[in-house]
Scaffold this active site. Structure first.
Site, PDB file in Angstrom:
ATOM      1  N   GLU A 276       0.878  -1.248  -0.010  1.00 20.27           N
ATOM      2  CA  GLU A 276      -0.004   0.119  -0.028  1.00 20.27           C
ATOM      3  C   GLU A 276       0.748   1.095   0.062  1.00 20.27           C
ATOM      4  O   GLU A 276       0.239   2.120  -0.441  1.00 20.27           O
ATOM      5  CB  GLU A 276      -0.984   0.062   1.109  1.00 20.27           C
ATOM      6  CG  GLU A 276      -2.036  -1.018   1.200  1.00 20.27           C
ATOM      7  CD  GLU A 276      -1.518  -2.320   1.806  1.00 20.27           C
ATOM      8  OE1 GLU A 276      -2.566  -3.337   1.944  1.00 20.27           O
ATOM      9  OE2 GLU A 276      -0.487  -2.641   1.995  1.00 20.27           O
TER      10      GLU A 276
ATOM     11  N   PHE B  13     -11.791  -7.391  13.401  1.00 23.22           N
ATOM     12  CA  PHE B  13     -10.814  -7.895  12.492  1.00 23.22           C
ATOM     13  C   PHE B  13     -10.354  -6.836  11.349  1.00 23.22           C
ATOM     14  O   PHE B  13     -11.328  -6.080  10.714  1.00 23.22           O
ATOM     15  CB  PHE B  13     -11.016  -9.108  11.865  1.00 23.22           C
ATOM     16  CG  PHE B  13      -9.988  -9.701  10.814  1.00 23.22           C
ATOM     17  CD1 PHE B  13      -8.667 -10.064  11.181  1.00 23.22           C
ATOM     18  CD2 PHE B  13     -10.350  -9.698   9.346  1.00 23.22           C
ATOM     19  CE1 PHE B  13      -8.024 -10.558  10.421  1.00 23.22           C
ATOM     20  CE2 PHE B  13      -9.170 -10.213   8.534  1.00 23.22           C
ATOM     21  CZ  PHE B  13      -8.075 -10.532   9.053  1.00 23.22           C
ATOM     22  N   GLN B  14      -9.090  -6.418  11.411  1.00 23.21           N
ATOM     23  CA  GLN B  14      -8.730  -5.621  10.310  1.00 23.21           C
ATOM     24  C   GLN B  14      -9.278  -3.953  10.882  1.00 23.21           C
ATOM     25  O   GLN B  14      -9.493  -3.310   9.751  1.00 23.21           O
ATOM     26  CB  GLN B  14      -8.653  -5.727   8.996  1.00 23.21           C
ATOM     27  CG  GLN B  14      -7.722  -6.955   8.768  1.00 23.21           C
ATOM     28  CD  GLN B  14      -7.451  -7.157   7.449  1.00 23.21           C
ATOM     29  OE1 GLN B  14      -8.487  -7.198   6.416  1.00 23.21           O
ATOM     30  NE2 GLN B  14      -6.384  -7.623   6.841  1.00 23.21           N
TER      31      GLN B  14
ATOM     32  N   LYS C  73     -18.089  -1.044   5.164  1.00 24.96           N
ATOM     33  CA  LYS C  73     -18.463  -1.850   4.127  1.00 24.96           C
ATOM     34  C   LYS C  73     -19.995  -2.105   3.942  1.00 24.96           C
ATOM     35  O   LYS C  73     -20.197  -2.281   2.869  1.00 24.96           O
ATOM     36  CB  LYS C  73     -17.606  -3.670   4.662  1.00 24.96           C
ATOM     37  CG  LYS C  73     -17.911  -4.449   3.474  1.00 24.96           C
ATOM     38  CD  LYS C  73     -17.172  -5.729   3.980  1.00 24.96           C
ATOM     39  CE  LYS C  73     -17.375  -6.722   2.693  1.00 24.96           C
ATOM     40  NZ  LYS C  73     -16.471  -8.112   2.880  1.00 24.96           N
TER      41      LYS C  73
ATOM     42  N   MET D 141      24.195   9.109   2.502  1.00 24.23           N
ATOM     43  CA  MET D 141      24.045  10.627   3.389  1.00 24.23           C
ATOM     44  C   MET D 141      24.167  10.315   4.760  1.00 24.23           C
ATOM     45  O   MET D 141      24.853  11.324   5.473  1.00 24.23           O
ATOM     46  CB  MET D 141      22.679  11.181   3.035  1.00 24.23           C
ATOM     47  CG  MET D 141      22.443  12.508   3.609  1.00 24.23           C
ATOM     48  SD  MET D 141      23.716  13.845   2.611  1.00 24.23           S
ATOM     49  CE  MET D 141      22.845  14.080   1.180  1.00 24.23           C
TER      50      MET D 141
END
Length: 586
Positions: free
Chosen positions: A53, A115-116, A165, A484
């Site tokens: 993602e 969940f999630q 959802k 760096m």
């Protein structure tokens, strides 16, 4: 059902179509499956399946920065949303318009640790311009339209719409864009005429004026860049730029004195330090530009043109604060300046340019080349020479030394051709950004200049490049170090190299081949041109492992907390004696 009656998932797709979206970058999951099901049943929007993602958000950034259109991201709830946070924050810092759509657990489960489940709106509130949790299907379409409006108007930035959802499954009434309530967000575009006139009066008499431009010029659109070029050409005033503003004024232009800042050019930094009128156009006085605030352009009057009111006087107090869109303000500046007789201080400007030409004698980008080892500066010089004729060239970068060398040695004559992570400094940005650029410009030459450490952070996106046959070129300057970090440890931390190298790097050629891409390795300067041409001529993704000098430092460098006239110059310091004003003593 009425003509405008549809499910929430259908509304999402219809809203994207009505907003002119042609591409969505995303990764499916349970909480967004209704939307993915609708995407499957249509052909107007292309979906790019990334491998992470964070890659989706950076790819959308690359798409947005190279087109001027908003990038769109679709990810699932919980880890899908939290994985996107880095890219969202990157877009906020660099003013990139993104619309991020996230799935959420059903409304009746919110707060139950389902969940999630994650508090996506709470998590992303500090790193978006605006975000919404939509609990009513009837409000979904108008919220998405408002999201696009806010993302693309004023100072651009990321917005997020969190969609449970059950809202996706439920039926409601679709609101077309023309009927959507866009709220009260109407940023001021026209600057105050009295302040603009006062600035023009100051410009007419200034002895050492300087235009200091940033990404706001590019964000304002093509017209702003053209107006800037007209103003610079007409007045003859030198112009410098931030990292984000490269390309707004052409690097080949006669009034260009190079990028300024921590790794900016000697002449640009000295000009900033000694100017008597500094005109900031669409930049935010970032700390990598200003150095020590109390020593920043200490003897100058300062103007700041910015569409974001919160940027004005936030870091540096200004004498001419102008809130407005860069394009509109530049148009008014030119009109007023012409009406007042096109006046500048010719004698002062002549002396000013003579001083700048004297600073240029330092040749701050010179380096000791090698016949046996590829210097990173040389690699980029050759890349520039072999690609600068390409009108369709786009450059992305990761973050680190290679990023600064790319800004120093590659030239950009047009906006929207240089994509890099400026404000957040996100390692792993460049590869997925190059994918987004290539999706937007399928026939263009897209090169990501990378360090091996940065590139590995999102290496999985090679699968995306292969799946969609995107011929992105990954040009890795491999010094086997966190370059760096190592440079700062050498110069500022007593050469204590704490965790600044990896002892377990992959064979990049084999890695490329494992994905189905072409791998190239080069370690001999004599072979470099042929290897680069091999990369350019291959019709597919390329992973170029350019083995470079391991301990090269990037100069010029203003150490953190120092003023613009306190630069470290490396090789250039040995070329002559420099006086207190930065000039060469013969």
């Amino acid at each position: 059902m009425t003509a405008n009656s549809m499910t929430g998932a259908q509304m999402v797709v219809q809203a994207l179509v009505d907003q002119g979206v042609d591409t969505v970058f995303g990764y499916p999951g349970g909480a967004v499956l209704p939307i993915y099901d609708e995407l499957f049943q249509q052909s107007k929007i292309k979906h790019i399946l990334v491998r992470h993602e964070q890659g989706a958000t950076h790819a959308a950034e690359g798409y947005a920065r190279s087109t001027g259109k908003p990038g769109v991201v679709l990810v699932t709830s919980g880890p899908g949303a939290t994985n996107a946070v880095t890219g969202i924050t990157d877009a906020l810092m660099d003013s990139i318009p993104l619309v991020v759509l996230t799935g959420q657990v059903p409304t009746f489960m919110i707060g139950s640790d389902a969940f999630q489940e994650a508090d996506t709106v709470g998590i992303t509130r500090p790193c978006t311009k605006m975000n919404w949790l939509v609990k009513e299907t009837d409000a979904l379409a108008s919220t998405i339209h408002e999201a696009f409006h806010i993302a693309t108007n004023g100072r651009p930035g990321p917005v997020l719409v969190d969609i449970p959802k059950d809202v996706q499954f439920a039926t409601g009434t679709y609101t077309p864009p023309a009927k959507a309530d866009l709220g009260h967000y109407a940023p001021k575009k026209k600057g105050d005429i009295e302040t603009i006139t006062a600035l023009v009066e100051a410009l007419e008499t200034a002895e050492r004026p300087l235009f200091y431009t940033g990404g706001g010029v590019i964000n304002s659109g093509e017209a702003a860049s053209q107006l800037l070029r007209e103003l610079v050409a007409a007045t003859g005033i030198p112009i410098t730029s931030t990292l984000m503003g490269l390309g707004a004024y052409p690097a080949s232009g006669e009034h260009w004195i190079g990028m300024l800042g921590m790794h900016g050019l000697y002449e640009a930094n000295w000009a900033m330090h000694d100017c008597d009128l500094m005109i900031n156009i669409g930049a935010r006085f970032d700390d990598r530009i200003t150095g020590r605030i109390d020593a920043f352009a200490p003897n100058s009057a300062k103007a700041h043109i910015d569409i974001d009111p919160s940027s004005i006087n936030k870091v540096v107090s200004t004498d001419f604060p102008i809130i407005g869109d860069v394009g509109h303000v530049l148009e008014d500046m030119l009109r007023i300046w012409k009406a007042r007789g096109r006046k500048v201080n010719k004698e002062g400007l002549q002396k000013w340019w003579a001083q700048i030409e004297d600073w240029k004698k330092i040749r701050c980008l010179d380096f000791k080349n090698s016949e046996t080892t590829i210097k990173p500066q040389y690699a980029l010089q050759r890349l520039e020479e072999l690609t600068k004729h390409r009108k369709d060239r786009f450059i992305a970068t990761e973050v680190g030394q290679h990023q600064m060398w790319a800004a120093q040695y590659l030239g950009f004559d047009d906006p929207h051709r240089w994509m890099t992570s400026g404000g957040l400094g996100t390692m792993g940005y460049g590869f997925p950004a190059s994918i987004g650029i290539q999706v937007a410009h399928p026939d263009a030459l897209v090169i990501n200049v990378a360090g091996e450490a940065s590139w590995l952070m999102n290496m999985q996106e090679m699968g995306t490049a292969i799946q969609y046959r995107l011929p992105v070129k990954q040009f890795i300057l491999n010094n086997e170090r966190l370059g760096m970090v190592r440079q700062w440890q050498e110069l500022l931390h007593g050469e204590r190299y704490s965790s600044s190298w990896s002892e377990a790097l992959p064979n990049f050629v084999k890695l490329a081949e494992a994905f189905g891409a072409k791998g190239i390795i080069c370690s001999d300067p004599a072979d470099l041109d042929d290897a680069i041409m091999d990369m350019l001529n291959y019709d597919g993704p390329v992973l170029f492992d350019c083995l470079v000098e391991k301990h090269e430092n990037c100069f010029p460098m203003i150490p953190s907390g120092k003023a613009h006239n306190e630069m470290l110059l490396g090789e250039a310091e040995t070329q002559g004696v420099i006086d207190a004003k930065g000039s060469v003593l013969v």
